[in-house]
Motif scaffolding. Sequence first.
Motif, PDB file in Angstrom:
ATOM      1  N   LEU A   1      -5.780  -0.524  12.690  1.00 22.07           N
ATOM      2  CA  LEU A   1      -5.188  -1.393  11.685  1.00 22.07           C
ATOM      3  C   LEU A   1      -4.004  -0.734  11.009  1.00 22.07           C
ATOM      4  CD1 LEU A   1      -5.921  -0.446   8.507  1.00 22.07           C
ATOM      5  CD2 LEU A   1      -8.208  -0.917   9.380  1.00 22.07           C
ATOM      6  N   VAL A   2      -3.888   0.574  11.084  1.00 24.51           N
ATOM      7  CA  VAL A   2      -2.833   1.233  10.339  1.00 24.51           C
ATOM      8  C   VAL A   2      -1.558   1.261  11.151  1.00 24.51           C
ATOM      9  CG1 VAL A   2      -4.242   2.592   8.792  1.00 24.51           C
ATOM     10  CG2 VAL A   2      -3.792   3.463  11.065  1.00 24.51           C
TER      11      VAL A   2
ATOM     12  N   HIS B   1       7.257   1.067  -1.800  1.00 23.99           N
ATOM     13  CA  HIS B   1       5.830   0.861  -1.568  1.00 23.99           C
ATOM     14  C   HIS B   1       5.562   0.433  -0.128  1.00 23.99           C
ATOM     15  CE1 HIS B   1       3.879   1.462  -5.462  1.00 23.99           C
ATOM     16  NE2 HIS B   1       4.983   0.972  -6.013  1.00 23.99           N
ATOM     17  N   LEU B   2       6.400  -0.438   0.415  1.00 26.37           N
ATOM     18  CA  LEU B   2       6.199  -0.843   1.802  1.00 26.37           C
ATOM     19  C   LEU B   2       6.405   0.338   2.742  1.00 26.37           C
ATOM     20  CD1 LEU B   2       5.620  -2.832   3.987  1.00 26.37           C
ATOM     21  CD2 LEU B   2       7.965  -3.704   3.776  1.00 26.37           C
ATOM     22  N   ALA B   3       7.416   1.152   2.468  1.00 26.02           N
ATOM     23  CA  ALA B   3       7.633   2.339   3.289  1.00 26.02           C
ATOM     24  C   ALA B   3       6.422   3.270   3.227  1.00 26.02           C
ATOM     25  CB  ALA B   3       8.891   3.074   2.831  1.00 26.02           C
ATOM     26  N   MET B   4       5.807   3.388   2.072  1.00 24.03           N
ATOM     27  CA  MET B   4       4.618   4.218   1.951  1.00 24.03           C
ATOM     28  C   MET B   4       3.460   3.630   2.765  1.00 24.03           C
ATOM     29  SD  MET B   4       3.046   6.873   0.967  1.00 24.03           S
ATOM     30  CE  MET B   4       3.943   7.686  -0.375  1.00 24.03           C
ATOM     31  N   ALA B   5       3.314   2.308   2.762  1.00 20.07           N
ATOM     32  CA  ALA B   5       2.268   1.687   3.572  1.00 20.07           C
ATOM     33  C   ALA B   5       2.465   2.032   5.044  1.00 20.07           C
ATOM     34  CB  ALA B   5       2.277   0.177   3.371  1.00 20.07           C
ATOM     35  N   VAL B   6       3.707   1.956   5.496  1.00 18.55           N
ATOM     36  CA  VAL B   6       4.017   2.276   6.891  1.00 18.55           C
ATOM     37  C   VAL B   6       3.715   3.744   7.173  1.00 18.55           C
ATOM     38  CG1 VAL B   6       5.879   2.458   8.578  1.00 18.55           C
ATOM     39  CG2 VAL B   6       5.764   0.466   7.072  1.00 18.55           C
ATOM     40  N   ALA B   7       4.173   4.613   6.299  1.00 18.04           N
ATOM     41  CA  ALA B   7       3.990   6.054   6.508  1.00 18.04           C
ATOM     42  C   ALA B   7       2.518   6.437   6.480  1.00 18.04           C
ATOM     43  CB  ALA B   7       4.768   6.829   5.450  1.00 18.04           C
ATOM     44  N   GLN B   8       1.753   5.843   5.575  1.00 15.37           N
ATOM     45  CA  GLN B   8       0.324   6.139   5.517  1.00 15.37           C
ATOM     46  C   GLN B   8      -0.368   5.711   6.809  1.00 15.37           C
ATOM     47  OE1 GLN B   8      -1.516   7.731   3.372  1.00 15.37           O
ATOM     48  NE2 GLN B   8      -0.372   7.817   1.458  1.00 15.37           N
TER      49      GLN B   8
ATOM     50  N   GLU C   1      -9.177   6.780   3.915  1.00 15.28           N
ATOM     51  CA  GLU C   1      -8.397   6.836   2.675  1.00 15.28           C
ATOM     52  C   GLU C   1      -6.981   6.321   2.902  1.00 15.28           C
ATOM     53  OE1 GLU C   1      -8.685  10.892   1.542  1.00 15.28           O
ATOM     54  OE2 GLU C   1     -10.745  10.729   0.760  1.00 15.28           O
ATOM     55  N   ARG C   2      -6.391   6.692   4.024  1.00 14.14           N
ATOM     56  CA  ARG C   2      -5.035   6.212   4.309  1.00 14.14           C
ATOM     57  C   ARG C   2      -5.026   4.714   4.608  1.00 14.14           C
ATOM     58  NH1 ARG C   2      -1.635  10.248   4.049  1.00 14.14           N
ATOM     59  NH2 ARG C   2      -2.217  12.363   4.670  1.00 14.14           N
TER      60      ARG C   2
ATOM     61  N   ARG D   1      -3.208  -1.051  -0.243  1.00 13.28           N
ATOM     62  CA  ARG D   1      -2.790  -0.958  -1.647  1.00 13.28           C
ATOM     63  C   ARG D   1      -1.272  -1.045  -1.795  1.00 13.28           C
ATOM     64  NH1 ARG D   1      -5.084   3.358  -2.473  1.00 13.28           N
ATOM     65  NH2 ARG D   1      -3.391   4.891  -2.449  1.00 13.28           N
ATOM     66  N   HIS D   2      -0.552  -0.326  -0.976  1.00 14.19           N
ATOM     67  CA  HIS D   2       0.903  -0.309  -1.106  1.00 14.19           C
ATOM     68  C   HIS D   2       1.538  -1.594  -0.569  1.00 14.19           C
ATOM     69  CE1 HIS D   2       1.458   3.649  -2.815  1.00 14.19           C
ATOM     70  NE2 HIS D   2       0.541   4.113  -1.975  1.00 14.19           N
ATOM     71  N   ALA D   3       0.935  -2.206   0.439  1.00 16.84           N
ATOM     72  CA  ALA D   3       1.446  -3.505   0.891  1.00 16.84           C
ATOM     73  C   ALA D   3       1.275  -4.548  -0.199  1.00 16.84           C
ATOM     74  CB  ALA D   3       0.728  -3.931   2.167  1.00 16.84           C
ATOM     75  N   ASP D   4       0.110  -4.548  -0.844  1.00 11.11           N
ATOM     76  CA  ASP D   4      -0.121  -5.477  -1.953  1.00 11.11           C
ATOM     77  C   ASP D   4       0.886  -5.239  -3.087  1.00 11.11           C
ATOM     78  OD1 ASP D   4      -2.248  -6.827  -0.828  1.00 11.11           O
ATOM     79  OD2 ASP D   4      -3.791  -5.618  -1.828  1.00 11.11           O
TER      80      ASP D   4
END
Length: 273
Positions: free
Chosen positions: A19-20, A128-135, A149-150, A156-159
């Motif tokens: 999913l990530v 925040h979207l970039a963080m979602a991608v990176a995570q 956790e990731r 969380r960051h996508a929301d």
Amino acid sequence: MNRSFGTPPSVLWAQVFGLVLAGGVLGTVLVSSARAQSSDTADPELESALVAVDSLRQAGAFQAAQERLQSLREQHPERVPVLWRLVYTYTDLGRSTDDEDLRTQHYENALDAAKDGLATDSTSARAHLAMAVAQGRAALDAGTRERIERSRAVKRHADRALAIDSTLDGAYHTRGRWHREVEDIGFFQRAIVKTVYGGLPESSIDQAVRDFQRALELQNRIFHHLELGKTYLQMDRPDAARRELRAVLERPAEEPFDPAYKNEARRLLDDLE
């Protein structure tokens, strides 16, 4: 239809973390959005440089884009438009190599740039979207607990990105992918994740459909059609899936990974026949 019932634990963990953004979540999912939004800086010289970077990424010249962005990062260390583009460019590079160590390094670099972006401006939807991608990418090489956790961080960051800016097609796509993949692991497997690792946020396959549909309303792109089609397959809705997969084949390839998406859509359609 839930294909994960009875899945062995070793495979379960791989599914949880599919999913990530595995399979592409967003290597280039924001190329067109980046072009359209290159004016997110008031510095004309920097804006011109970012337009050039967007053109390089659009052409698949990821290494050249990364080198230019790294230079811009050194000149403008606290400019979010540079940092979020650098995140996506590192993920592009990671997807483009068969060298596992190099791929891991690219994903670690993406996470580093994403952290700097949020530290610079925690109110930026793109950060925040970039963080979602990176995570998501960083989770691919992590242990089980860290992966979960990731995974939570992806959601969380996508929301958060959508709460700040509801026009980001990539954020809807990311969240839709998250909902679909969590739904696919099945009730009993989710119970194991909850018992052992504290669980994941609530998911909904219907929300996945809505998110992909909203992404398409914002940007009619091959990748959105493909993932919506795969979601309908998971829901055992073959006619709806065929419609989306045929849309993938009918649209012209516009982004570097589009030919691969077309090949995947063709294979899925063949399986439906």
